[in-house]
Design a protein around this motif. Structure first.
Motif, PDB file in Angstrom:
ATOM      1  N   GLN A  27      27.310 -41.981 -18.799  1.00 58.11           N
ATOM      2  CA  GLN A  27      26.142 -41.129 -18.568  1.00 58.11           C
ATOM      3  C   GLN A  27      26.492 -39.654 -18.777  1.00 58.11           C
ATOM      4  O   GLN A  27      25.673 -38.876 -19.280  1.00 58.11           O
ATOM      5  N   GLY A  28      27.698 -39.277 -18.423  1.00 58.93           N
ATOM      6  CA  GLY A  28      28.154 -37.910 -18.668  1.00 58.93           C
ATOM      7  C   GLY A  28      28.242 -37.599 -20.153  1.00 58.93           C
ATOM      8  O   GLY A  28      27.869 -36.502 -20.593  1.00 58.93           O
ATOM      9  N   LEU A  29      28.720 -38.559 -20.940  1.00 62.44           N
ATOM     10  CA  LEU A  29      28.771 -38.354 -22.396  1.00 62.44           C
ATOM     11  C   LEU A  29      27.366 -38.246 -22.973  1.00 62.44           C
ATOM     12  O   LEU A  29      27.110 -37.419 -23.859  1.00 62.44           O
ATOM     13  N   LEU A  30      26.442 -39.058 -22.462  1.00 63.73           N
ATOM     14  CA  LEU A  30      25.061 -38.955 -22.929  1.00 63.73           C
ATOM     15  C   LEU A  30      24.448 -37.611 -22.544  1.00 63.73           C
ATOM     16  O   LEU A  30      23.637 -37.054 -23.291  1.00 63.73           O
ATOM     17  N   GLN A  31      24.847 -37.094 -21.398  1.00 59.83           N
ATOM     18  CA  GLN A  31      24.382 -35.758 -20.993  1.00 59.83           C
ATOM     19  C   GLN A  31      24.832 -34.720 -22.020  1.00 59.83           C
ATOM     20  O   GLN A  31      24.081 -33.824 -22.375  1.00 59.83           O
ATOM     21  N   ARG A  32      26.053 -34.862 -22.527  1.00 61.11           N
ATOM     22  CA  ARG A  32      26.555 -33.935 -23.549  1.00 61.11           C
ATOM     23  C   ARG A  32      25.719 -34.025 -24.827  1.00 61.11           C
ATOM     24  O   ARG A  32      25.536 -33.043 -25.528  1.00 61.11           O
ATOM     25  N   VAL A  33      25.210 -35.209 -25.129  1.00 58.53           N
ATOM     26  CA  VAL A  33      24.364 -35.392 -26.311  1.00 58.53           C
ATOM     27  C   VAL A  33      23.002 -34.746 -26.085  1.00 58.53           C
ATOM     28  O   VAL A  33      22.505 -33.998 -26.931  1.00 58.53           O
ATOM     29  N   GLU A  34      22.392 -35.040 -24.949  1.00 59.50           N
ATOM     30  CA  GLU A  34      21.021 -34.597 -24.681  1.00 59.50           C
ATOM     31  C   GLU A  34      20.929 -33.139 -24.261  1.00 59.50           C
ATOM     32  O   GLU A  34      19.929 -32.483 -24.545  1.00 59.50           O
ATOM     33  N   ASN A  35      21.933 -32.636 -23.572  1.00 60.92           N
ATOM     34  CA  ASN A  35      21.930 -31.260 -23.079  1.00 60.92           C
ATOM     35  C   ASN A  35      23.283 -30.613 -23.363  1.00 60.92           C
ATOM     36  O   ASN A  35      24.107 -30.454 -22.456  1.00 60.92           O
ATOM     37  N   PRO A  38      25.644 -26.713 -21.594  1.00 54.21           N
ATOM     38  CA  PRO A  38      26.780 -26.474 -20.683  1.00 54.21           C
ATOM     39  C   PRO A  38      28.135 -26.830 -21.300  1.00 54.21           C
ATOM     40  O   PRO A  38      29.162 -26.322 -20.863  1.00 54.21           O
ATOM     41  N   PHE A  39      28.131 -27.684 -22.299  1.00 51.63           N
ATOM     42  CA  PHE A  39      29.375 -28.192 -22.875  1.00 51.63           C
ATOM     43  C   PHE A  39      29.910 -27.331 -24.021  1.00 51.63           C
ATOM     44  O   PHE A  39      31.074 -27.474 -24.396  1.00 51.63           O
ATOM     45  N   LEU A  40      29.063 -26.491 -24.598  1.00 46.54           N
ATOM     46  CA  LEU A  40      29.457 -25.718 -25.777  1.00 46.54           C
ATOM     47  C   LEU A  40      29.282 -24.229 -25.504  1.00 46.54           C
ATOM     48  O   LEU A  40      28.174 -23.699 -25.605  1.00 46.54           O
ATOM     49  N   PRO A  41      30.366 -23.533 -25.161  1.00 46.94           N
ATOM     50  CA  PRO A  41      30.261 -22.104 -24.883  1.00 46.94           C
ATOM     51  C   PRO A  41      29.631 -21.358 -26.069  1.00 46.94           C
ATOM     52  O   PRO A  41      29.951 -21.615 -27.222  1.00 46.94           O
ATOM     53  N   GLY A  42      28.722 -20.466 -25.749  1.00 48.11           N
ATOM     54  CA  GLY A  42      28.062 -19.680 -26.786  1.00 48.11           C
ATOM     55  C   GLY A  42      26.791 -20.310 -27.325  1.00 48.11           C
ATOM     56  O   GLY A  42      26.045 -19.662 -28.057  1.00 48.11           O
ATOM     57  N   LEU A  43      26.549 -21.572 -26.972  1.00 42.94           N
ATOM     58  CA  LEU A  43      25.340 -22.233 -27.448  1.00 42.94           C
ATOM     59  C   LEU A  43      24.137 -21.687 -26.682  1.00 42.94           C
ATOM     60  O   LEU A  43      24.094 -21.743 -25.458  1.00 42.94           O
ATOM     61  N   GLU A  44      23.180 -21.122 -27.428  1.00 45.46           N
ATOM     62  CA  GLU A  44      22.000 -20.519 -26.807  1.00 45.46           C
ATOM     63  C   GLU A  44      20.864 -21.509 -26.638  1.00 45.46           C
ATOM     64  O   GLU A  44      20.131 -21.457 -25.656  1.00 45.46           O
ATOM     65  N   SER A  45      20.706 -22.403 -27.602  1.00 47.47           N
ATOM     66  CA  SER A  45      19.663 -23.415 -27.489  1.00 47.47           C
ATOM     67  C   SER A  45      20.000 -24.580 -28.404  1.00 47.47           C
ATOM     68  O   SER A  45      20.828 -24.465 -29.309  1.00 47.47           O
ATOM     69  N   SER A  46      19.347 -25.690 -28.141  1.00 45.40           N
ATOM     70  CA  SER A  46      19.526 -26.861 -28.992  1.00 45.40           C
ATOM     71  C   SER A  46      18.214 -27.619 -29.043  1.00 45.40           C
ATOM     72  O   SER A  46      17.414 -27.551 -28.110  1.00 45.40           O
ATOM     73  N   SER A  47      18.005 -28.310 -30.140  1.00 46.63           N
ATOM     74  CA  SER A  47      16.814 -29.152 -30.244  1.00 46.63           C
ATOM     75  C   SER A  47      17.170 -30.403 -31.031  1.00 46.63           C
ATOM     76  O   SER A  47      18.039 -30.384 -31.902  1.00 46.63           O
TER      77      SER A  47
END
Length: 156
Positions: A27-35, A38-47
């Motif tokens: 579930q934690g790995l899926l969280q990295r996929v969906e959100n 928090p996992f990628l410093p500098g990431l401002e947004s994702s879609s």
């Protein structure tokens, strides 16, 4: 450059390490996929641009650079992130696999494939040790965030 390493998640012989179930880890790995923010410093947004079965196409906005990656999910086992080559990024991939060599001994294997040259005479060679260290630290942070998620902390 290819680079891979393991991070031990559970150690039944060490009571100081909080134990995660395989499902909590997944579930934690899926969280990295969906959100991924928090996992990628500098990431401002994702879609998520597309979703077909166990494959997603995402757009990741790092401010000065926007990249797309294709995420392939092998349920309960692995997640693969393939960065699509563009002007902003040369491409590459990361596969994160759950390994359980013995019951209750869980590990995550992080396997990177990048365009950094492995030629010992290449100018890129000077950066390889730095990149490996940065990847390793990022993966340690990933596990820390998965532990927080499993503990019920909302990741922003």
């Amino acid at each position: 450059m290819n680079f891979e390493h393991l991070i031990q998640i559970n150690d039944p012989e060490n009571p100081l390490v909080d134990t995660l179930s395989r499902d909590q880890l997944w579930q934690g790995l899926l969280q990295r996929v969906e959100n991924p923010i928090p996992f990628l410093p500098g990431l401002e947004s994702s879609s998520i641009l597309e979703r077909h079965g166990n494959t997603l196409l995402r757009e990741l906005d790092f401010g000065p650079a926007t990249i797309q990656d294709r995420v392939t999910i092998t349920p309960g086992t692995a997640v693969r992130f393939d960065i699509l080559p563009s002007e902003a990024h040369a491409g590459g991939s990361l596969t994160i696999t759950i390994e359980e060599p013995e019951p209750d001994f869980l590990f995550l294997r992080f396997a990177y494939e990048t365009t950094l040259a492995i030629d010992p005479n290449s100018e890129d060679r000077a950066y390889i040790d730095y990149v490996k260290s940065a990847y390793h630290q990022s993966d340690v942070d990933c596990v820390r965030l998965i532990r927080m998620f499993a503990a019920g902390v909302t990741l922003q």
